[in-house]
Design a protein around this motif. Structure first.
Motif, PDB file in Angstrom:
ATOM      1  N   SER A  65       0.870  -1.201   0.075  1.00  0.00           N
ATOM      2  CA  SER A  65      -0.123  -0.077  -0.001  1.00  0.00           C
ATOM      3  C   SER A  65       0.921   1.241   0.079  1.00  0.00           C
ATOM      4  O   SER A  65       0.687   2.218  -0.687  1.00  0.00           O
ATOM      5  CB  SER A  65      -0.817  -0.073   1.077  1.00  0.00           C
ATOM      6  OG  SER A  65       0.006   0.014   2.457  1.00  0.00           O
ATOM      7  N   GLY A  66       2.079   1.171   0.612  1.00  0.00           N
ATOM      8  CA  GLY A  66       2.785   2.374   0.593  1.00  0.00           C
ATOM      9  C   GLY A  66       3.631   2.635  -0.567  1.00  0.00           C
ATOM     10  O   GLY A  66       3.462   3.809  -1.005  1.00  0.00           O
ATOM     11  N   LEU A  67       3.904   1.571  -1.366  1.00  0.00           N
ATOM     12  CA  LEU A  67       4.236   1.871  -2.786  1.00  0.00           C
ATOM     13  C   LEU A  67       3.237   2.409  -3.776  1.00  0.00           C
ATOM     14  O   LEU A  67       3.432   3.272  -4.594  1.00  0.00           O
ATOM     15  CB  LEU A  67       5.253   0.377  -3.334  1.00  0.00           C
ATOM     16  CG  LEU A  67       6.008  -0.123  -2.725  1.00  0.00           C
ATOM     17  CD1 LEU A  67       6.323  -1.462  -3.259  1.00  0.00           C
ATOM     18  CD2 LEU A  67       7.432   0.987  -3.007  1.00  0.00           C
ATOM     19  N   VAL A 107       0.707   4.181  -2.738  1.00  0.00           N
ATOM     20  CA  VAL A 107       0.111   5.394  -2.387  1.00  0.00           C
ATOM     21  C   VAL A 107       1.114   6.518  -2.862  1.00  0.00           C
ATOM     22  O   VAL A 107       1.188   7.641  -3.591  1.00  0.00           O
ATOM     23  CB  VAL A 107       0.140   5.655  -0.768  1.00  0.00           C
ATOM     24  CG1 VAL A 107      -0.021   6.988  -0.562  1.00  0.00           C
ATOM     25  CG2 VAL A 107      -1.361   5.026  -0.412  1.00  0.00           C
ATOM     26  N   SER A 108       2.592   5.821  -2.861  1.00  0.00           N
ATOM     27  CA  SER A 108       3.840   6.910  -3.304  1.00  0.00           C
ATOM     28  C   SER A 108       3.613   7.108  -4.755  1.00  0.00           C
ATOM     29  O   SER A 108       3.821   8.397  -5.193  1.00  0.00           O
ATOM     30  CB  SER A 108       5.167   6.187  -2.956  1.00  0.00           C
ATOM     31  OG  SER A 108       5.271   6.081  -1.434  1.00  0.00           O
ATOM     32  N   LEU A 151      -0.662  11.382   0.977  1.00  0.00           N
ATOM     33  CA  LEU A 151       0.228  11.002   1.838  1.00  0.00           C
ATOM     34  C   LEU A 151      -0.042  11.197   3.440  1.00  0.00           C
ATOM     35  O   LEU A 151       0.243  10.369   4.106  1.00  0.00           O
ATOM     36  CB  LEU A 151       1.444  12.079   1.565  1.00  0.00           C
ATOM     37  CG  LEU A 151       2.132  11.707   0.449  1.00  0.00           C
ATOM     38  CD1 LEU A 151       3.299  12.637   0.187  1.00  0.00           C
ATOM     39  CD2 LEU A 151       2.967  10.180   0.515  1.00  0.00           C
ATOM     40  N   TYR A 178      -2.621   8.018   4.187  1.00  0.00           N
ATOM     41  CA  TYR A 178      -1.784   6.851   4.497  1.00  0.00           C
ATOM     42  C   TYR A 178      -0.886   7.083   5.733  1.00  0.00           C
ATOM     43  O   TYR A 178      -1.042   6.250   6.608  1.00  0.00           O
ATOM     44  CB  TYR A 178      -0.575   6.812   3.365  1.00  0.00           C
ATOM     45  CG  TYR A 178       0.218   5.549   3.656  1.00  0.00           C
ATOM     46  CD1 TYR A 178      -0.121   4.311   3.310  1.00  0.00           C
ATOM     47  CD2 TYR A 178       1.505   5.859   3.895  1.00  0.00           C
ATOM     48  CE1 TYR A 178       0.542   3.265   3.709  1.00  0.00           C
ATOM     49  CE2 TYR A 178       2.224   4.727   4.315  1.00  0.00           C
ATOM     50  CZ  TYR A 178       2.142   3.412   4.101  1.00  0.00           C
ATOM     51  OH  TYR A 178       2.671   2.373   4.147  1.00  0.00           O
ATOM     52  N   SER A 192       7.739   2.927   7.318  1.00  0.00           N
ATOM     53  CA  SER A 192       6.821   2.825   6.273  1.00  0.00           C
ATOM     54  C   SER A 192       6.366   4.269   5.749  1.00  0.00           C
ATOM     55  O   SER A 192       6.104   4.686   4.733  1.00  0.00           O
ATOM     56  CB  SER A 192       5.722   1.951   6.457  1.00  0.00           C
ATOM     57  OG  SER A 192       4.861   2.250   7.481  1.00  0.00           O
ATOM     58  N   VAL A 193       6.003   5.030   6.662  1.00  0.00           N
ATOM     59  CA  VAL A 193       5.610   6.565   6.704  1.00  0.00           C
ATOM     60  C   VAL A 193       6.825   7.129   5.895  1.00  0.00           C
ATOM     61  O   VAL A 193       6.386   7.800   4.924  1.00  0.00           O
ATOM     62  CB  VAL A 193       5.147   6.997   7.914  1.00  0.00           C
ATOM     63  CG1 VAL A 193       4.650   8.582   7.510  1.00  0.00           C
ATOM     64  CG2 VAL A 193       3.841   6.435   8.251  1.00  0.00           C
ATOM     65  N   ALA A 245       7.479   5.900   2.517  1.00  0.00           N
ATOM     66  CA  ALA A 245       6.355   6.480   1.440  1.00  0.00           C
ATOM     67  C   ALA A 245       6.692   7.879   1.059  1.00  0.00           C
ATOM     68  O   ALA A 245       6.492   8.237  -0.223  1.00  0.00           O
ATOM     69  CB  ALA A 245       5.063   6.213   2.083  1.00  0.00           C
ATOM     70  N   CYS A 269       7.802   9.205  -2.759  1.00  0.00           N
ATOM     71  CA  CYS A 269       6.978  10.066  -3.338  1.00  0.00           C
ATOM     72  C   CYS A 269       8.030  11.207  -4.123  1.00  0.00           C
ATOM     73  O   CYS A 269       7.785  11.412  -5.315  1.00  0.00           O
ATOM     74  CB  CYS A 269       5.986  10.636  -2.519  1.00  0.00           C
ATOM     75  SG  CYS A 269       4.887  11.962  -3.312  1.00  0.00           S
TER      76      CYS A 269
END
Length: 402
Positions: free
Chosen positions: A309-311, A313-314, A332, A335, A364-365, A368, A372
C-alpha cells in the motif's frame, strides 16, 4: 471454533474411511499434519489397538518422498489417533484418467512399495483412493493400518479390511499374506490409472472377488511397455509376482535413498496412561506454539500489505504532485494517519511483535514520503500515472485470484 486432540489442533475434516476420520490439523510447531481419529468400534477392540501400537514403531521406519510418514500416535482413551505427514493433492481415484505420465506414477508407487517392504511393512490396502497425487507425483497413505487392524471384531463392526478388485486372491481366500499382496494391488492400481477402468470390473463385492480369483484382469488399453509387467503383478500365484525391488529395476528407477529414521515418538497403547509426545523432528531449540505461529503469520501478512500500500500511495501521490498538489498531500496524509493509527493500537497491545510493528509503521511512513518526492523528481507525470494505473490493475487481478 477449532477442536483440540492431544497436542494437535483439528482444523477441518478431510474425509473418512473404514477405520476412522481424517482431519487437517496443526502440530505444536504450527505445521500442518493429518490426524486419523479411529472410529469408536475400532477403538473398542483392545487387541487390534495393541497390535497397531506395536506396528506403529515399524511403520515409522518407512520414509521417502512417495509415502506419507507416520509421525505420532496416541492409542488410549476414547479417541485413539494416528498422525501422518499431510499430503496436499487429490487421490488417484478422483483425477482425470488415464493418467498422462504412467511411467512417473509406476516409478513412484514402486519406490513406495520398496520403502515399505524394506522396513517390514505390508500395506494390505493399496488402491487408487490411498494414492495421493501431488504435482504429478504419487504419495501412498494409510500403509500398515489394514494389516494391524485385521481382526474379526473390527471387521464384524463394519470396517472392510481392503477393497475387492485390489485385494490379492490369497487375501480373499484367507491364505497367508505377505508383500506379494501389495504387488498385486500395485498391478491393479496401475491398470486402473492406465485405462480408467477397474481391472476386475464393478458390481457386488462377492462378484468382483470371484473374478479376481477365477478370471484374468481386463488390461485392454494398457500401453505395450506396461502390460507384461502388470500381468506378472496380477498373477494368482504370489510366488510368480515380482518383488518391489524388481519392479524398480524393471521400470529403470533406483529406489530413492532413505533419510535416517526420526527418533521414535511415545506411542500410548491401550493399557498405557503415559501422555502423548508430539512429533518433534530436528533439533530446534525454540518450539513455537500454535498461537505464536499464527501471530507470526499475521504479522508477515500485515507487513506485506503495509509495503504494498505504501508503494501504491507513493506512486499516486508522485503522479498528482505537479498537477494536483493538494491531492498528493491528501494521499500522503491519509496513508500516514492510517499507519499512525495502527502504531497506536500496537502501543497498547500485548502482541509478540509490538515493538517491531511500531518500528515498521514509522519506517513505512518515512519511506512513502521519501519515495514520493524521489519518483516525482525522476519521472514525468504521465509516466507516473501509467505506473500507478498498471499497479492498480495488477493489484485488482491479484486480489481476485487470491
Amino acid at each position: 471454533m477449532s477442536e483440540r486432540l492431544g497436542p494437535y489442533e483439528l482444523l477441518s475434516r478431510l474425509g473418512a474411511g473404514g477405520f476412522g476420520e481424517v482431519h487437517l490439523a496443526l502440530d505444536p510447531e504450527g505445521r500442518t499434519v493429518a490426524v486419523k481419529v479411529l472410529h469408536p468400534h475400532v477403538a473398542a477392540d483392545g487387541g487390534a489397538l495393541a497390535r497397531l501400537a506395536r506396528e506403529v514403531e515399524t511403520m515409522r521406519m518407512v520414509g521417502g518422498p512417495h509415502v506419507a510418514e507416520v509421525l505420532d500416535a496416541s492409542l488410549t482413551g476414547g479417541r485413539p489417533y494416528l498422525v501422518t505427514r499431510y499430503v496436499q493433492g487429490r487421490p488417484l481415484s478422483s483425477v482425470p484418467l488415464p493418467v498422462a505420465d504412467l511411467r512417473r506414477l509406476a516409478s513412484g508407487l514402486a519406490d513406495a512399495l520398496h520403502a515399505m517392504h524394506e522396513a517390514g511393512v505390508v500395506h494390505r490396502d493399496l488402491k487408487p483412493a490411498n494414492v495421493m497425487m501431488t504435482e504429478g507425483e504419487p504419495v501412498v497413505i494409510d500403509f500398515g493400518i489394514a494389516s494391524a487392524l485385521d481382526s474379526l471384531s473390527v471387521t464384524a463392526s463394519g470396517a472392510v479390511v481392503g477393497t475387492p478388485g485390489y485385494l490379492a486372491p490369497e487375501v480373499l481366500e484367507g491364505r497367508a499374506v505377505g508383500t506379494e499382496a501389495d504387488v498385486f494391488a500395485f498391478g491393479a492400481t496401475m491398470a486402473y490409472a492406465a485405462t480408467g477402468r477397474h481391472p476386475y470390473g464393478q458390481g457386488p463385492a462377492s462378484a468382483v472377488a470371484y473374478r479376481v480369483v477365477h478370471h484374468p484382469p481386463d488390461l485392454e488399453g494398457v500401453p505395450e511397455w506396461l502390460e507384461p509387467l502388470l500381468r506378472e503383478c496380477l498373477d494368482t500365484d504370489p510366488a510368480a509376482r515380482p518383488t518391489a525391488a524388481q519392479l524398480c529395476a524393471r521400470l529403470g528407477v533406483a529406489p530413492v535413498p532413505r533419510a535416517a529414521p526420526r527418533p521414535a515418538p511415545r506411542v500410548r497403547p491401550a493399557s498405557d496412561d503415559v501422555s502423548t509426545r508430539e512429533w518433534r523432528p530436528g533439533k530446534e531449540r525454540h518450539r513455537r506454539s500454535v498461537e505464536e505461529s499464527r501471530a507470526r503469520h499475521r504479522e508477515k501478512v500485515r507487513r506485506r500489505w503495509l509495503i504494498g500500500s505504501g508503494l501504491f500511495v507513493s506512486l499516486l501521490a508522485a503522479a498528482a504532485r505537479e498537477p494536483l498538489p493538494e491531492v498528493s498531500l491528501f494521499l500522503l496524509a491519509a496513508y500516514a494517519l492510517g499507519v499512525v493509527s495502527d502504531a497506536g493500537v500496537a502501543m497498547f497491545s500485548r502482541g509478540l511483535y509490538r515493538r517491531g510493528r511500531i518500528v515498521a509503521d514509522a519506517v513505512s511512513v518515512a519511506g512513502a514520503v521519501g519515495l514520493c518526492f524521489g519518483l516525482a523528481a525522476l519521472f514525468s507525470t504521465f509516466t507516473l500515472a501509467l505506473f500507478a494505473g498498471t499497479a492498480l490493475v495488477v493489484g485488482i487481478v491479484f486480489l481476485l485470484s487470491a
